[in-house]
Write a protein that holds these residues in place. Structure first.
Motif, PDB file in Angstrom:
ATOM      1  N   ARG A  36      10.293  76.550  49.445  1.00 39.95           N
ATOM      2  CA  ARG A  36       8.969  76.133  49.164  1.00 39.95           C
ATOM      3  C   ARG A  36       7.964  76.324  48.105  1.00 39.95           C
ATOM      4  O   ARG A  36       7.233  75.410  47.706  1.00 39.95           O
ATOM      5  N   ARG A 112      19.489  78.834  55.054  1.00 41.61           N
ATOM      6  CA  ARG A 112      20.383  77.741  55.573  1.00 41.61           C
ATOM      7  C   ARG A 112      21.787  77.941  55.195  1.00 41.61           C
ATOM      8  O   ARG A 112      22.817  77.645  55.845  1.00 41.61           O
ATOM      9  N   ASP A 113      22.141  78.544  54.098  1.00 36.64           N
ATOM     10  CA  ASP A 113      23.416  78.724  53.518  1.00 36.64           C
ATOM     11  C   ASP A 113      23.647  79.995  53.044  1.00 36.64           C
ATOM     12  O   ASP A 113      24.744  80.387  52.118  1.00 36.64           O
TER      13      ASP A 113
HETATM   14  O1   DC Z   1      13.096  77.532  56.527  1.00 33.55           O
HETATM   15  P1   DC Z   1      12.301  76.640  55.743  1.00 33.55           P
HETATM   16  O2   DC Z   1      11.899  75.788  56.951  1.00 33.55           O
HETATM   17  O3   DC Z   1      11.017  77.357  55.221  1.00 33.55           O
HETATM   18  O4   DC Z   1      13.030  75.932  54.755  1.00 33.55           O
HETATM   19  C1   DC Z   1      12.179  74.954  54.006  1.00 33.55           C
HETATM   20  C2   DC Z   1      13.469  73.869  53.417  1.00 33.55           C
HETATM   21  O5   DC Z   1      14.171  74.569  52.397  1.00 33.55           O
HETATM   22  C3   DC Z   1      14.373  73.470  54.820  1.00 33.55           C
HETATM   23  O6   DC Z   1      14.080  71.975  55.022  1.00 33.55           O
HETATM   24  C4   DC Z   1      15.593  73.759  54.195  1.00 33.55           C
HETATM   25  C5   DC Z   1      15.739  74.432  52.695  1.00 33.55           C
HETATM   26  N1   DC Z   1      16.535  75.603  52.649  1.00 33.55           N
HETATM   27  C6   DC Z   1      17.695  75.544  52.236  1.00 33.55           C
HETATM   28  O7   DC Z   1      18.131  74.238  52.159  1.00 33.55           O
HETATM   29  N2   DC Z   1      18.595  76.378  51.937  1.00 33.55           N
HETATM   30  C7   DC Z   1      17.910  77.785  52.518  1.00 33.55           C
HETATM   31  N3   DC Z   1      18.737  78.886  52.000  1.00 33.55           N
HETATM   32  C8   DC Z   1      16.854  77.925  52.710  1.00 33.55           C
HETATM   33  C9   DC Z   1      15.826  76.767  53.099  1.00 33.55           C
END
Ligand code: DC
Length: 205
Positions: A36, A112-113
Motif C-alpha cells: 500500500r 500473500r507470499d
Molecule cells: O493485505 P492487503 O490487502 O493490505 O494487501 C494489499 C495488496 O498487496 C493486496 O491486494 C495484495 C498485495 N500483497 C501481495 O501481493 N503480497 C504481499 N506479501 C502482501 C500484499
C-alpha cells in the motif's frame, strides 16, 4: 523464530499477526501495508527505486521517513496496491526489503507470499482463510459502503492476487490452514499460540 501468515484479503491476517507478535514479543511486519505504501509512492509520482519503505513499532510504515500508516487503509489503495503487486519489479524490491527486515530477528510477517517466497524457511506457516461473504462483512464493518460493492471488490482482488503469474497467493505446502469464518479474533489467536508452542517444543527452542 519466524512466523509467516498468508491468506486472502480481510481474512484477519493483520489482526492475528499484530496480536501474536505482541504476545510473543516479536516484530510485526504487515507486508500488505508495504505494498500500500508503494501504491501511495506511485500516486505521489515517486519512483520505487528511490523510495525507502521501513517498518517501525507495531507495524507502523514509513515512506522516506514519513509515518504514512494512517493513510494506508484508504480504499483507493486497495485496487492500486493489488495492481502494483502483480509487477515483478515491485515484488522484487519489496521482497528484498522484507527479507532484510526479517534477517536475524524473531518476526511475525503477514501477506500473500511470505511462506512461499519471502520466508520459505519460516518455522511456522499459517494460511488464514474465511468465506468471501464473511470477509466482505468484516471489511464493510471497517470501511462502510454497500455489502455488494465490498464483496465484489474483494472478489476482484482475490482473483488478481491468486491468478497473477508472479508469486500468486497460495498456501505453502507445509502451511497450517486455519478457517476463521466462525471464530472470534481471540479464538484464532489462542489456536495459533498453541501451534507456536507445539512448534517450539518440536524444535526444542
Ligand atoms: O493485505 P492487503 O490487502 O493490505 O494487501 C494489499 C495488496 O498487496 C493486496 O491486494 C495484495 C498485495 N500483497 C501481495 O501481493 N503480497 C504481499 N506479501 C502482501 C500484499
Amino acid at each position: 523464530m519466524k512466523i509467516a501468515i498468508d491468506g486472502p484479503a480481510a481474512a484477519g491476517k493483520t489482526t492475528l499477526a499484530k496480536a501474536l507478535a505482541k504476545a510473543l514479543g516479536f516484530l510485526f511486519v504487515p507486508t500488505g501495508a508495504m505494498y500500500r505504501a508503494a501504491a501511495l509512492a506511485h500516486k505521489r509520482g515517486l519512483s520505487l527505486a528511490d523510495t525507502e519503505i521501513t517498518v517501525g513499532e507495531e507495524g507502523r510504515i514509513f515512506l522516506n521517513g514519513e509515518d504514512v500508516t494512517h493513510l494506508l487503509s484508504n480504499p483507493d489503495l486497495d485496487e492500486l496496491s493489488s495492481k502494483l503487486a502483480a509487477d515483478a519489479r515491485v515484488r522484487a524490491r519489496l521482497v528484498e526489503l522484507q527479507r532484510k527486515i526479517a534477517a536475524g530477528r524473531d518476526v511475525v510477517m503477514e501477506g500473500r507470499d511470505i511462506g512461499t517466497v519471502v520466508l520459505p524457511d519460516a518455522e511456522l506457516k499459517i494460511f488464514l482463510w474465511a468465506t468471501l461473504e464473511e470477509r466482505a462483512r468484516r471489511r464493510r464493518r471497517e470501511q462502510g459502503g454497500s455489502f455488494e460493492e465490498v464483496l465484489e471488490a474483494i472478489r476482484r482482488r482475490d482473483e488478481r492476487d491468486s491468478t497473477r503469474s508472479c508469486s500468486p497467493l497460495r498456501p505453502a505446502p507445509d502451511a497450517v490452514l486455519v478457517d476463521t469464518t466462525d471464530k472470534t479474533p481471540e479464538e484464532v489467536l489462542a489456536l495459533v499460540l498453541k501451534l507456536v508452542e507445539e512448534r517450539r517444543a518440536k524444535l526444542g527452542c
